[in-house]
Scaffold this motif. Structure first.
Motif, short mmCIF file in Angstrom:
data_model
loop_
_atom_site.label_atom_id
_atom_site.label_comp_id
_atom_site.label_asym_id
_atom_site.label_seq_id
_atom_site.Cartn_x
_atom_site.Cartn_y
_atom_site.Cartn_z
N ARG A 101 0.84 -1.21 0.00
CA ARG A 101 0.00 0.00 0.00
C ARG A 101 0.88 1.27 0.00
N ASN A 104 2.26 1.80 -3.48
CA ASN A 104 1.23 2.27 -4.39
C ASN A 104 0.98 3.76 -4.21
N PHE A 136 0.38 -4.55 -6.23
CA PHE A 136 -0.87 -4.06 -5.65
C PHE A 136 -2.06 -4.97 -5.91
N GLY A 300 1.12 3.80 3.95
CA GLY A 300 0.40 2.53 3.85
C GLY A 300 0.17 1.96 5.24
N GLN A 302 -1.89 -1.55 7.40
CA GLN A 302 -2.67 -2.79 7.37
C GLN A 302 -2.81 -3.30 8.79
#
Length: 477
Positions: A101, A104, A136, A300, A302
């Motif tokens: 992420r 990206n 991605f 990013g 998660q």
């Protein structure tokens, strides 16, 4: 003259005839003694054979139970290690998703880094642009999430298996022990199997299940294991520019911060951030460029959580200080982070608190187990039992066989005791002086349910013998 001579020899002849047959009486006594001795020899042999067989069977039963204990403990250790590996894999998957992420977003918003002052960063930027097109889709298609869910489901299955082994062992053990007895005494009379409660520490008390806050040990081991992969705890660097946009003296800085944290027991959280810290004038008169601004270039995040993901992390040390170094890009990472379902650090089995804190055996926990076999005298192959050779039922003809009674402890049963012990020991080729133990001041490895090195052997247990005697109502001398 001949008649007189014959008359004079008559007494000698008569005397010889009267002595004939007297040795037969002595021979009868010798024969009776020999028969009695043969009877005692037979009965003693039968008694010794019965006792030997009963003792061997008791040892076989105790050893079989010990093997089950050792295998159950080793199974718990193997499953703990498997759950530990899956937990580390989940941490890696969360970290990888956060990194993808970040790449990206860097490809989309990090073009400001293409400044001559950050020339060494150009290859990293172009790698992010190219790599995000390939990596991605792993996030978009849910591939990484599917792997995380699969690892978590395996842990759930392993937890169930641990509970089944723990709860089912006493019943399976009783069945196996009885099978050993039946195999040794097939078509040979009856034998009764009893457990001897040496202490309160049977298998169910030797180990226990740790849940809730009791999962601290597993959490610590999981973090230690996960952090062996340097990608998980810290993904950071700092690049100082060749110059500053405001002036050439105060150089601008590109800071990369990130890491993966285990928050409480139920969430893996990964954050990655990249920001440019640029010196700018604080006002129109500031020629020294005393103000500093942050320009987010990539972010990013998660999470894998059991419930709601953490939105604000108050610990400034987390993610290698990303929350205080790259404030804006970290905030963007939290805002765009997604959350996977994760059941948290698994519940697990380990040695009980008593065994872990017991210093009686010098931190060398051992599981002792004892059984008693009882064989009624009337079931033995002696003259008192099922043998075809028996003593006379007439009191006047008994040969004192009770002097060789088969139950010296009292009662009408023959008794044998068997005991086994499960202990922790690595194979001879491996040294218990382990590196990790030395690092924490405990060079000698202590038994636990994280290493499958539990073994079994038979032991002579005075305690079990004494308790068996007490169960028979005998006062030990």
């Amino acid at each position: 003259m001949q008649i007189a001579s014959r008359l004079r020899g008559w007494p000698a002849v008569k005397s010889k005839k009267t002595q004939q047959g007297q040795a037969l009486i002595y021979g009868l006594f010798v024969l009776m003694g020999g028969l009695a001795a043969l009877f005692f020899l037979f009965n003693t042999g039968q008694l010794s054979a019965e006792k030997t067989k009963l003792v061997n069977t008791a040892d076989a039963v105790a050893y079989s139970a010990g093997v089950m204990h050792a295998r159950a403990l080793n199974f718990q250790a193997y499953t703990n290690r498997a759950m530990l590996a899956n937990t580390v894999a989940i941490a890696q998957l969360v970290s990888l998703s956060s990194w993808i992420r970040y790449e990206n977003s860097l490809a989309a918003f990090g073009s400001s880094t293409l400044n001559p002052k950050f020339l060494p960063f150009y290859p990293s930027y172009y790698a992010a642009v190219t790599g995000s097109r390939v990596s991605f889709p792993l996030v978009q298609t849910g591939t990484l999430e599917a792997l995380e869910v699969a690892s978590d489901d395996v842990n759930k299955a392993l937890q169930s298996a641990q509970s089944l082994i723990y709860a089912g062992l006493p019943f399976a053990r009783a069945k196996v022990m009885q099978q050993v007895v039946d195999a040794n005494y097939q078509n040979d009379g009856s034998v009764t199997l009893d457990l001897i409660p040496l202490t309160l520490v049977d298998f169910l008390a030797f180990s226990r299940r740790y849940t809730g806050d009791g999962r601290t040990r597993f959490k610590e081991v999981a973090l230690k294991s996960a952090n062996f992969d340097s990608f998980i705890p810290k993904r950071s660097w700092t690049l100082v520019g060749f110059y500053g946009d405001c002036n050439f003296i105060k150089r601008d800085v590109l800071t990369r911060r990130g890491g993966t944290e285990l928050i409480r027991f139920d969430e893996w959280k990964a954050i990655d951030s990249l920001s440019e810290h640029q010196w700018v004038p604080s006002d129109s008169l500031d020629i020294f460029c005393s103000a500093n601004i942050e320009i987010p270039d990539g972010w990013g995040g998660q999470s894998g959580s059991n419930g709601i993901s953490t939105l604000v992390d108050a610990d400034p040390t987390h993610y290698d200080y990303s929350t205080v170094v790259n404030v804006d890009s970290t905030a963007a990472a939290f805002a765009t982070s997604s959350s996977w379902n994760y059941s948290g650090i698994p519940s697990f089995y380990d040695l009980s608190d008593t065994e872990m804190t017991d210093t009686k055996e010098k931190n060398d926990p051992r599981l002792k187990f004892a059984i008693r076999l009882r064989r009624p005298i009337d079931q033995t192959m002696t003259s008192e039992g099922r043998s075809a050779i028996k003593q006379s039922s007439s009191p006047s003809h008994k040969l004192g066989l009770n002097d060789y009674h088969a139950a010296p402890a009292g009662g009408s049963e023959m008794v044998a005791v068997g005991a086994s012990e499960v202990y922790f020991q690595r194979p001879p080729t491996q040294d218990r002086q382990n590196i990790y133990g030395k690092s924490i001041g405990k060079p000698n490895e202590i038994g636990s349910l994280f290493n499958p090195y539990w073994q079994v052997h038979l032991i002579g247990s005075p305690d079990s013998i004494q308790k068996a005697q007490l169960l028979q109502g005998v006062v030990s001398p």
